[in-house]
Design an enzyme around this catalytic site. Structure first.
Site, mmCIF file in Angstrom:
data_model
loop_
_atom_site.group_PDB
_atom_site.id
_atom_site.type_symbol
_atom_site.label_atom_id
_atom_site.label_comp_id
_atom_site.label_asym_id
_atom_site.label_seq_id
_atom_site.Cartn_x
_atom_site.Cartn_y
_atom_site.Cartn_z
ATOM 1 N N GLU A 495 0.902 -1.076 0.154
ATOM 2 C CA GLU A 495 0.027 0.007 -0.115
ATOM 3 C C GLU A 495 0.836 1.264 -0.047
ATOM 4 O O GLU A 495 1.512 1.410 0.953
ATOM 5 C CB GLU A 495 -0.902 -0.048 1.293
ATOM 6 C CG GLU A 495 -1.791 -1.123 1.256
ATOM 7 C CD GLU A 495 -2.212 -1.582 2.600
ATOM 8 O OE1 GLU A 495 -2.311 -0.630 3.511
ATOM 9 O OE2 GLU A 495 -2.964 -2.619 2.641
ATOM 10 N N GLU A 526 -3.699 -6.949 3.230
ATOM 11 C CA GLU A 526 -2.503 -7.440 3.814
ATOM 12 C C GLU A 526 -2.488 -8.746 3.488
ATOM 13 O O GLU A 526 -1.297 -9.326 2.989
ATOM 14 C CB GLU A 526 -2.523 -7.136 5.323
ATOM 15 C CG GLU A 526 -1.953 -5.655 5.366
ATOM 16 C CD GLU A 526 -3.248 -4.648 5.325
ATOM 17 O OE1 GLU A 526 -2.931 -3.614 5.284
ATOM 18 O OE2 GLU A 526 -4.286 -5.237 5.278
ATOM 19 N N GLN A 548 2.213 -2.060 5.453
ATOM 20 C CA GLN A 548 2.637 -0.463 5.927
ATOM 21 C C GLN A 548 2.837 -0.436 7.227
ATOM 22 O O GLN A 548 3.944 0.389 7.521
ATOM 23 C CB GLN A 548 1.281 0.252 5.641
ATOM 24 C CG GLN A 548 1.575 1.623 5.531
ATOM 25 C CD GLN A 548 0.577 2.448 4.866
ATOM 26 O OE1 GLN A 548 -0.647 2.740 5.404
ATOM 27 N NE2 GLN A 548 0.599 2.633 3.542
ATOM 28 N N ASP A 551 1.200 -3.073 12.927
ATOM 29 C CA ASP A 551 0.015 -3.663 13.694
ATOM 30 C C ASP A 551 -0.887 -4.207 12.516
ATOM 31 O O ASP A 551 -1.727 -5.050 12.628
ATOM 32 C CB ASP A 551 -0.832 -2.629 14.438
ATOM 33 C CG ASP A 551 -0.825 -1.176 13.959
ATOM 34 O OD1 ASP A 551 0.065 -0.946 13.282
ATOM 35 O OD2 ASP A 551 -1.888 -0.489 14.290
ATOM 36 N N TYR A 552 -0.684 -3.699 11.257
ATOM 37 C CA TYR A 552 -1.458 -4.291 10.109
ATOM 38 C C TYR A 552 -1.112 -5.619 9.729
ATOM 39 O O TYR A 552 -1.772 -6.417 9.238
ATOM 40 C CB TYR A 552 -1.402 -3.209 8.731
ATOM 41 C CG TYR A 552 -1.879 -2.110 8.996
ATOM 42 C CD1 TYR A 552 -2.604 -1.800 9.864
ATOM 43 C CD2 TYR A 552 -1.747 -1.060 8.054
ATOM 44 C CE1 TYR A 552 -3.285 -0.438 10.038
ATOM 45 C CE2 TYR A 552 -2.136 0.231 8.209
ATOM 46 C CZ TYR A 552 -3.094 0.391 8.881
ATOM 47 O OH TYR A 552 -3.576 1.702 9.037
ATOM 48 N N ILE A 553 0.038 -6.110 10.427
ATOM 49 C CA ILE A 553 0.773 -7.614 10.102
ATOM 50 C C ILE A 553 -0.410 -8.502 10.669
ATOM 51 O O ILE A 553 -0.421 -9.581 10.278
ATOM 52 C CB ILE A 553 1.927 -7.728 10.645
ATOM 53 C CG1 ILE A 553 2.997 -8.125 9.684
ATOM 54 C CG2 ILE A 553 1.984 -8.969 11.710
ATOM 55 C CD1 ILE A 553 4.339 -8.112 10.003
ATOM 56 N N HIS A 593 -0.767 2.432 15.760
ATOM 57 C CA HIS A 593 0.489 2.274 15.002
ATOM 58 C C HIS A 593 1.698 2.326 15.563
ATOM 59 O O HIS A 593 2.610 2.496 15.305
ATOM 60 C CB HIS A 593 0.779 3.543 13.868
ATOM 61 C CG HIS A 593 -0.394 3.432 12.930
ATOM 62 N ND1 HIS A 593 -0.895 2.397 12.365
ATOM 63 C CD2 HIS A 593 -0.927 4.514 12.056
ATOM 64 C CE1 HIS A 593 -1.711 2.721 11.334
ATOM 65 N NE2 HIS A 593 -1.820 3.951 11.156
#
Length: 804
Positions: A495, A526, A548, A551-553, A593
């Site tokens: 992204e 993701e 990105q 925490d998006y992992i 984040h």
């Protein structure tokens, strides 16, 4: 009404008959394997069975359209397909069911996966790539529902990259002009999963040569399609994805799962469209059955009506193919009766051979232990107890290794105080047995080849005398530029990675220089970003998948844990996916984040490297190191480090940060402080302030968490300072607990400690917003200072009186 499948006009009717009879032979063989396989589970020889009965005929048609270089990303019903492409024999089918640990007996996983999970070998025994373009390929299956879908996207995208990116045309062992198709299979109920929908959408956007085959038997275990899918029809609700003259999309094909001729035609059409036009295709294979229910864990008679069960008998694909063959004068009923009888005998014999081969080494090992226990009993006052163990073992006609080793270890307890040659012989046998047998279950979690990442030597950053101080992001950007300039197989995507060069400009200007296919933007998805990376890495490319923020992992953690981290392990070292996952985290302000998921990642990503560089030069070095190896990793860049000043190295692209090696960034004599990432800067600042009150702290940067300190350098520091504090911004019991366990337990640092080893972590919640939120949520300079001071106060209260 079935018609004859389209065939080569030069093919005689006799040749055509032979081909159809061969297909039917495979279908019946596969069905008999399923039926006998279920019995083997119910009689206790195997632990669990999940089979492909009811899906035989469509898989035969699929195999005809599947060409060398193509890839499968499927699920645990595809045994007939594997037999049809010549990658699964009767004996291998049962070896997998029994969990035979010999890779030659069970080439799918050497007993590591339950039956029904299939894969081919991408690697030679020395870890080098096979010629994947000249063989039929199956990526190694996983059980989690729809988990195979994201990987499928990447397998298909690789063909697009090979076809359109210059500098790759010579890599003909991986692709011939990008002509390869990636074929996926999934049960209709599993299309309810988000991973399916994310993959469908992403493939439509990317326009990749992917054929998604949905096997539709109307049920998901016991749950009917009316509870699974709007309108009970996946292809109908996906009609909005159908391509038109004005808009790109999918070709959608529906076909009855019992119509042999129609299936052959449909799969040929799907393969041609995907292969030649690089257009994704949805194959909805309807009216399939599941003759034995979902698996050996239950019976479908409990949830299917008598009418449905009768319909399934009448529409069984093998039964319908048999009817068609008789009606088309391909064979008589009597000829097929004899063929089926012969096949049943062949499958029974194959099953017996597989069981004998599985049992043979264990019978030999059983005999060895029985002999050892006989001698041990004769030499021991506890003869009666040892003989009981021996007789129980000897009476076991079908011993497994657990039975054998358990008996040996229990017998050893009865002679613990004795000193005899018989005891030593048993001890030696047990120790030797572990050495030989344990790797059958534990080897190949990481690479065992000479180029494994932990063997790549460090190359320190070097600098010109007048090296400029620049934003850390520029070090990273220019290192990526060097990578993409020198390695045409590398690419990065995520992204905002393309047009703006990522949210922190670590890729600034690189899309314009290297092209949209190599530095590209993706949608907000993701799981399939990760899947793109896995699939392309399996096909010989070196992708960098950007998530990105840390925490998006969590959106793709299941794929990373169940698929990427286990590829090498679950194939016994015969497939690999050297994907680099790039992300950023630590110390930003606010819940979303700046959380630290390190404790979770450490425990869920065994099989990957978890790297936590403290600055962008160290991060750049990690990318370079990994590209010299072939293993997957996560690199967590420091979010607050992109604008911090670093000297610009003059050996970008060449410098390498070692993996599994800690670095002492400040020497000291009073206490060892261990940390990583952004928190390390706080620790360094605290160390300066501690120096002012007479406390000389040694500061160590872990650099990587998986693995951690392979050289055991931290214990050497503790031996000097006799005190230990681990500091990080994860929740209590997270990464700091992991590090403490390694240092105190594995490195035996406890023998050097004069004070209790301690950890200083964040509060047990996500960090609150704002600068004050960070200060009261995560360790601050003052927290570190006071914790160290408190530990020194305990040692010497007069020199370090209590602060508060």
């Amino acid at each position: 009404m079935q018609t004859n499948p389209q065939v080569n006009s030069e093919l005689s009717f006799e040749d055509f008959k032979a081909e159809v009879l061969n297909d039917y032979t495979i279908a019946v063989t596969s069905r008999e394997c399923s039926l006998l396989g279920r019995r083997e589970v119910l009689t206790g020889k195997a632990k669990f069975g999940i089979f492909g009965d009811g899906k035989e005929v469509p898989q035969l048609a699929w195999a005809k359209a599947f060409k060398n270089g193509d890839w499968r990303s499927g699920y645990y019903r595809d045994q007939t397909f594997m037999m049809a492409i010549g990658e699964l024999t009767i004996e291998q089918f049962f070896a997998g069911l029994y969990a035979h640990t010999d890779i030659k007996a069970d080439p799918m996983s050497a007993g590591r996966q339950m039956g029904g999970h299939f894969g081919t070998h991408s690697l030679n025994e020395d870890g080098t790539w096979k010629n994947l373009a000249q063989q039929k390929n199956s990526s190694a299956d996983i059980s989690p529902t729809a988990g195979q879908m994201p990987r499928l996207l990447g397998l298909a995208q690789a063909s697009k990259i090979f076809r359109n990116v210059s500098g790759l045309q010579h890599k003909t062992q991986f692709s011939i002009n990008g002509d390869e198709v990636a074929w996926g299979t999934i049960g209709n109920a599993s299309t309810s999963e988000g991973l399916f929908w994310e993959t469908i959408n992403a493939a439509g956007v990317l326009q990749v040569p992917m054929v998604m085959c949905v096997w539709d038997d109307e049920y998901g275990i016991s749950v009917h399609a009316k509870h699974q899918t709007t309108k009970e029809n996946i292809s109908e609700i996906l009609m909005g994805f159908q391509r038109t003259e004005d808009a790109k999309g999918y070709e959608i094909i529906r076909v009855k799962g019992w119509d042999y001729a129609g299936l052959v035609e449909a799969f040929q059409k799907a393969g041609k469209i995907a292969r030649e036009e690089h257009v994704p295709v949805l194959m909805h294979v309807l009216e399939l059955t599941q003759p034995q229910g979902h698996s050996t864990s239950g019976s479908h008679e409990r949830y299917k009506s008598p009418e449905r069960l009768q319909w399934e008998k009448e529409h069984d694909c093998n039964h319908k193919m048999r009817e068609w063959m008789i009606a088309s004068n391909i064979a008589t009923a009597e000829e097929l009766d004899q063929l089926e009888k012969d096949i049943k005998k062949k499958v029974r014999n194959g099953k017996k051979a597989a069981w004998s081969a599985f049992l043979a080494p264990q019978l030999k090992e059983q005999e060895e232990v029985v002999t050892l226990l006989t001698h041990l009993a004769e030499s021991s006052p506890n003869k009666v107890f040892i003989e009981k163990i021996k007789n129980d073992l000897a009476g076991n006609d079908e011993p497994i290794r657990k039975d054998i080793l358990s008996a040996a270890r229990k017998a050893l307890r009865y002679v613990v105080t004795e000193e005899t040659s018989e005891k030593r012989q048993l001890q030696d046998w047990i120790n030797n047995y572990f050495e030989i047998i344990q790797p059958k279950y534990s080897a190949h979690l990481y690479s065992e080849e000479d180029n494994k990442a932990t063997q790549i030597a460090e190359v320190k950053a070097t600098y010109d005398a007048d090296a400029e101080m620049v934003d850390g992001r520029l070090v990273l950007r220019d290192n990526f530029d060097s990578i993409f300039s020198n390695h045409p197989e590398t690419l990065v995507f995520g992204e905002d990675s393309g047009t703006i060069g990522d949210v922190n400009q670590g890729l600034e200007g690189l899309q314009e220089k290297h092209g949209e296919l190599r530095v590209s933007d993706t949608g907000i998805r993701e799981a399939t970003i990760l899947g793109q990376g896995i699939g392309m890495a399996m096909r010989g490319l070196r992708p960098i998948a950007e998530i990105q923020y840390l925490d998006y992992i969590l959106y793709c953690l299941q794929i990373m844990s169940d698929d990427l981290a286990t590829v090498r392990y679950r194939t016994n070292g015969l497939q690999k996916a050297p994907l680099i996952v790039r992300t950023r985290g630590h110390r930003l302000e606010g819940i979303w984040h700046s959380g630290s998921q390190m404790g979770g990642l450490i425990h869920l990503l065994r099989g990957m490297y978890l790297l936590v560089p403290r600055d962008m030069t160290k991060a750049a070095g990690f990318y370079n190191t990994l590209l010299q190896s072939d293993e997957p990793a996560v690199i967590v860049e420091c979010l607050n480090g992109y604008r911090l000043k670093e000297k610009m190295p003059n050996n970008l692209g060449e410098l390498r940060t070692p993996i599994g090696v800690v670095e002492t960034v400040k020497e000291g004599t009073d206490i060892t402080l261990v940390s990583y990432g952004s928190t390390l800067r706080i620790v360094q600042e605290a160390a300066i302030e501690l120096q002012q009150v007479g406390i000389d702290a040694e500061v160590i940067d872990t650099q990587s968490l998986l693995p951690f300190d392979l050289n055991h350098d931290v214990v050497k520091s503790v031996a000097k300072t006799n005190r230990l504090l681990v500091i990080d911004e994860d929740v209590p019991g997270g990464a700091s607990a992991y590090l403490l366990q390694h240092i105190v337990d594995e490195q035996n640092a406890y023998v050097h400690l004069d004070s209790k080893p301690q950890a200083l972590a964040a509060q047990p919640h996500r960090p609150a917003y704002g600068t004050d939120g960070d200060y009261f949520s995560k360790p601050s300079v003052e927290d570190v200072f006071e914790k160290v001071y408190e530990m020194m106060h305990e040692v010497d209260p007069s020199s370090y009186p209590a602060l508060r």
